[in-house]
Design a protein around this motif. Structure first.
Motif, PDB file in Angstrom:
ATOM      1  N   ILE A  67       0.979  -1.348   0.020  1.00 36.58           N
ATOM      2  CA  ILE A  67       0.014  -0.050  -0.004  1.00 36.58           C
ATOM      3  C   ILE A  67       0.851   1.315  -0.016  1.00 36.58           C
ATOM      4  CG2 ILE A  67      -1.689   1.291   1.149  1.00 36.58           C
ATOM      5  CD1 ILE A  67      -2.593  -1.333   2.403  1.00 36.58           C
ATOM      6  N   ASP A  99      -5.449   4.378   6.891  1.00 40.25           N
ATOM      7  CA  ASP A  99      -6.279   4.664   5.708  1.00 40.25           C
ATOM      8  C   ASP A  99      -5.574   4.110   4.588  1.00 40.25           C
ATOM      9  OD1 ASP A  99      -7.477   6.121   3.548  1.00 40.25           O
ATOM     10  OD2 ASP A  99      -7.578   7.961   4.611  1.00 40.25           O
ATOM     11  N   ALA A 100      -6.055   3.092   4.035  1.00 39.36           N
ATOM     12  CA  ALA A 100      -5.381   2.540   2.613  1.00 39.36           C
ATOM     13  C   ALA A 100      -5.611   3.336   1.479  1.00 39.36           C
ATOM     14  CB  ALA A 100      -5.700   1.107   2.757  1.00 39.36           C
ATOM     15  N   SER A 101      -6.855   4.083   1.426  1.00 38.05           N
ATOM     16  CA  SER A 101      -7.006   4.727   0.245  1.00 38.05           C
ATOM     17  C   SER A 101      -6.235   5.824   0.087  1.00 38.05           C
ATOM     18  CB  SER A 101      -8.497   4.959   0.345  1.00 38.05           C
ATOM     19  OG  SER A 101      -9.518   4.059   0.340  1.00 38.05           O
ATOM     20  N   ASN A 102      -5.595   6.522   1.056  1.00 40.97           N
ATOM     21  CA  ASN A 102      -4.725   7.608   0.821  1.00 40.97           C
ATOM     22  C   ASN A 102      -3.446   7.366   1.573  1.00 40.97           C
ATOM     23  OD1 ASN A 102      -6.831   9.628   0.169  1.00 40.97           O
ATOM     24  ND2 ASN A 102      -7.918   9.197   1.919  1.00 40.97           N
TER      25      ASN A 102
END
Length: 255
Positions: A67, A99-102
């Motif tokens: 990630i 927060d994997a998305s960011n």
């Protein structure tokens, strides 16, 4: 009799008030916001620079994190004044992706920045930025070896870990450190592939382990016995230290 009844009634009322007062003072089991907000920030430029350089080295050696890492927050794992009443742990070291998305990560360190083992712990946690979902003794040993080498490269003290890990015959961190250091020295080209050999560890889809058999396939056939000989002396000790938090799977040929 009247006085006795009054005394009993008074004691009962006092006990009842005490019980309710105790309930009022009991804290919630966890803070209302994100966990990391309950811990003290580490606002230290030297620490931030170390993390940046350590991650750079980790990527050069093992490849990009699973990630992407965009933001790293550093926390001393001591409760803030506002969170002191909450029942949460302290003085632990841990890396988590919040927060994997960011690409937002938090690194918690269990000692203060002026402690002799601070950079040893910080270097260890930086290796976990590659994939914080891997939780087994192969990864722990790899992170410890990485910590020693990055601290040496960046001129930081490695505390008392060297002496401690070279002498201990039982401590799992010592066993995993010696095992992984020997594998790195024997197989410098194949060693970095370990991080990419992650599979589910059987304790839910979130957590992974290193598939040591998949890694052994990368070695020349004539040298696999050498790798097994390095791992074998540590199998018994590490197998006794398994839990939901840290697992260990011996190579199939050694089971």
């Amino acid at each position: 009799m009247c006085n006795r009844r009054s005394t009993i009634a008074g004691l009962a009322l006092l006990l009842l008030c005490s019980l309710f007062a105790g309930c009022v003072r009991l804290p919630d089991s966890k803070p209302p916001g994100p966990w990391y907000e309950a811990y003290q920030p580490i606002d230290d430029e030297a620490s931030r620079e170390f993390v940046f350089l350590a991650l750079e080295r980790a990527v050069a050696e093992f490849g990009e994190p699973v990630i992407a890492v965009n933001t790293i927050m550093l926390r001393r794992s001591r409760k803030t004044a506002e969170a002191r009443s909450y029942r949460i742990g302290e003085d632990f070291s841990l890396t988590e992706c919040v927060d994997a998305s960011n690409g937002v990560y938090v690194i918690y360190i269990g000692v203060d920045p002026d402690h002799k083992n601070y950079y040893a712990l910080l270097g260890h946690e930086c290796a976990h930025l590659l994939n914080p979902r891997i939780t087994d003794w192969y990864m722990e040993g790899l992170a410890t070896v990485f910590s020693e080498q990055v601290c040496q490269t960046l001129g930081k003290e490695w505390g008392d870990w060297k002496q401690r890990f070279e002498r201990s015959r039982r401590e799992p961190y010592a066993l995993s450190y010696r095992m992984m250091l020997a594998l790195q020295q024997a197989f410098p080209d194949e060693y970095p592939l370990l991080v990419g050999c992650a599979v589910p560890n059987g304790h839910g889809p979130k957590w992974l382990r290193i598939d040591i058999d998949a890694w052994l396939v990368n070695l020349p056939k004539e040298r696999r016995a050498e790798a097994l000989a390095i791992i074998e002396p540590h199998v018994s000790g590490l197998s006794r230290q398994t839990s939901k938090q840290y697992g260990f799977t011996a190579p199939a040929e050694l089971e």
